[in-house]
Design an enzyme around this catalytic site. Structure first.
Site, PDB file in Angstrom:
ATOM      1  N   ASP A 143     -50.757 -34.724  44.593  1.00 20.43           N
ATOM      2  CA  ASP A 143     -51.111 -34.877  45.895  1.00 20.43           C
ATOM      3  C   ASP A 143     -50.519 -35.888  46.487  1.00 20.43           C
ATOM      4  O   ASP A 143     -51.185 -37.020  47.276  1.00 20.43           O
ATOM      5  CB  ASP A 143     -52.649 -35.244  45.936  1.00 20.43           C
ATOM      6  CG  ASP A 143     -53.481 -34.276  45.391  1.00 20.43           C
ATOM      7  OD1 ASP A 143     -52.997 -33.011  45.418  1.00 20.43           O
ATOM      8  OD2 ASP A 143     -54.494 -34.566  44.633  1.00 20.43           O
TER       9      ASP A 143
ATOM     10  N   GLU B 216     -57.870 -25.748  49.599  1.00 21.95           N
ATOM     11  CA  GLU B 216     -58.016 -27.166  49.872  1.00 21.95           C
ATOM     12  C   GLU B 216     -56.719 -27.897  50.250  1.00 21.95           C
ATOM     13  O   GLU B 216     -55.682 -27.083  50.732  1.00 21.95           O
ATOM     14  CB  GLU B 216     -58.387 -28.085  48.786  1.00 21.95           C
ATOM     15  CG  GLU B 216     -57.509 -27.612  47.336  1.00 21.95           C
ATOM     16  CD  GLU B 216     -58.109 -28.147  46.266  1.00 21.95           C
ATOM     17  OE1 GLU B 216     -59.320 -28.627  46.101  1.00 21.95           O
ATOM     18  OE2 GLU B 216     -57.571 -27.830  44.991  1.00 21.95           O
TER      19      GLU B 216
END
EC number: 3.2.1.99
Length: 319
Positions: A42, A210
């Site tokens: 991420d 997401e």
């Protein structure tokens, strides 16, 4: 061993993969020669005074720095220990494990959003720290921004601060549950004010969406998201999709016109034999896209990938 600059031979026709249409154009895709041992999950990317920085998921919120974007050096994490207030919102959090950061510069300061949570739970919170300089550190705790708990229909993780065409700040966030959300931020506190908008979701029996990332380009807003499943090493099935809208609040639609609130999304990266499950994407100045993918030749370790982001004649991104 370093990854190579590769030429992406891209089809001018749509290809149906997993119910999503992949559109790509004939072009050379410049993939940065990031050292293959550069771990990241991420990632968020920014440049200050000629130095690249990437923050990513990990204990204390991990930080690396690079002069050329290829050779990265680990820095001290943002947090030496958990903040006292985290336990109020994420009591099952794994000590000092911080997720999915987002870094940006606005009104002369750096704003670093991040998530505290535990896997599979929406007992979660998005926190915020600020600083005048990444290099100097000295982060100031700005407290909780958004939080969620059992019974809520959203999950307060995966923040992304973006700025609209008028220069006003917004925060996108969300994971699973009822999908991705967007709210206006106060330009002084950088915390939410006003209505929460739903901008993307998947079917009830598969809510795997997401990591929202919104960017504005040539009169349109682009919503990038990660779908399917991360965090399973080489078996991860993460993919990156994108939709477009005339308004920051949506509706976002994919290249075939399917709204992202109805499961739409044009697929732009589904990985390959070497790199499984690309996702956790971050777009920098509409020119660069960073993300992680799982190295199938290294026990599925999550690695940092960076590419030049390009745009086709119809205004859709690819790399």
């Amino acid at each position: 061993m370093k990854s190579k600059r590769v030429k992406g031979t891209v089809l001018s026709l749509g290809v149906l993969i997993g119910g999503l249409v992949v559109y790509q154009m004939d072009a050379d895709a410049a993939h940065w020669n990031v050292e293959e041992d550069t771990i990241a999950h991420d990632p968020t990317l920014i440049r200050e005074n000629g130095t690249w920085y990437t923050f990513y998921t990990g204990e204390g919120l991990q930080l690396t720095a690079s002069g050329n974007g290829m050779n990265w050096n680990l820095q001290d994490p943002v947090f030496d220990e958990p903040l006292d207030w985290w336990d109020n919102y994420a009591p099952e959090q794994n000590y000092n494990d911080i997720w999915a950061p987002d870094i940006s510069r606005y009104n002369g300061k750096y704003w670093l959003y991040y998530s505290v949570s535990s896997f599979g739970s929406n007992d979660s919170a998005i926190g915020l720290v600020s600083s005048d300089s990444i290099q100097n550190g000295n982060w100031t705790d700005e407290g909780v921004v958004v939080h969620s708990s059992a019974g809520d229909n959203f999950n307060a993780i995966d923040p992304n601060m973006t700025v609209d065409e008028n220069g006003d700040p917004w925060l996108a966030y969300g994971s699973y549950w009822s999908g991705l959300k967007l709210t206006r931020l106060n330009e002084n506190t950088m915390k939410p004010e006003g209505e929460v908008h739903s901008i993307a979701q998947r079917e009830v029996n598969d809510r795997s969406i997401e990591n929202p990332m919104i960017t504005y380009r040539d009169g349109s807003y682009y919503l990038f998201a990660s779908i399917d499943y991360c965090c399973q090493g080489a078996d991860s099935t993460y993919k990156i999709v994108v939709g477009r809208s005339d308004s920051i609040t949506g509706p976002y639609v994919d290249r075939t016109g399917v709204p992202m609130m109805e499961g739409g999304g044009t697929l732009i990266d589904s990985g390959n034999e070497k790199w499984a499950g690309p996702g956790g994407q971050f777009v920098y100045q509409n020119r660069i896209i960073a993300r992680h993918a799982y190295d199938t030749e290294d026990d599925g370790a999550p690695k940092l990938l960076i590419s030049d982001l390009q745009w086709d004649a119809e205004g859709w991104p690819y790399y």
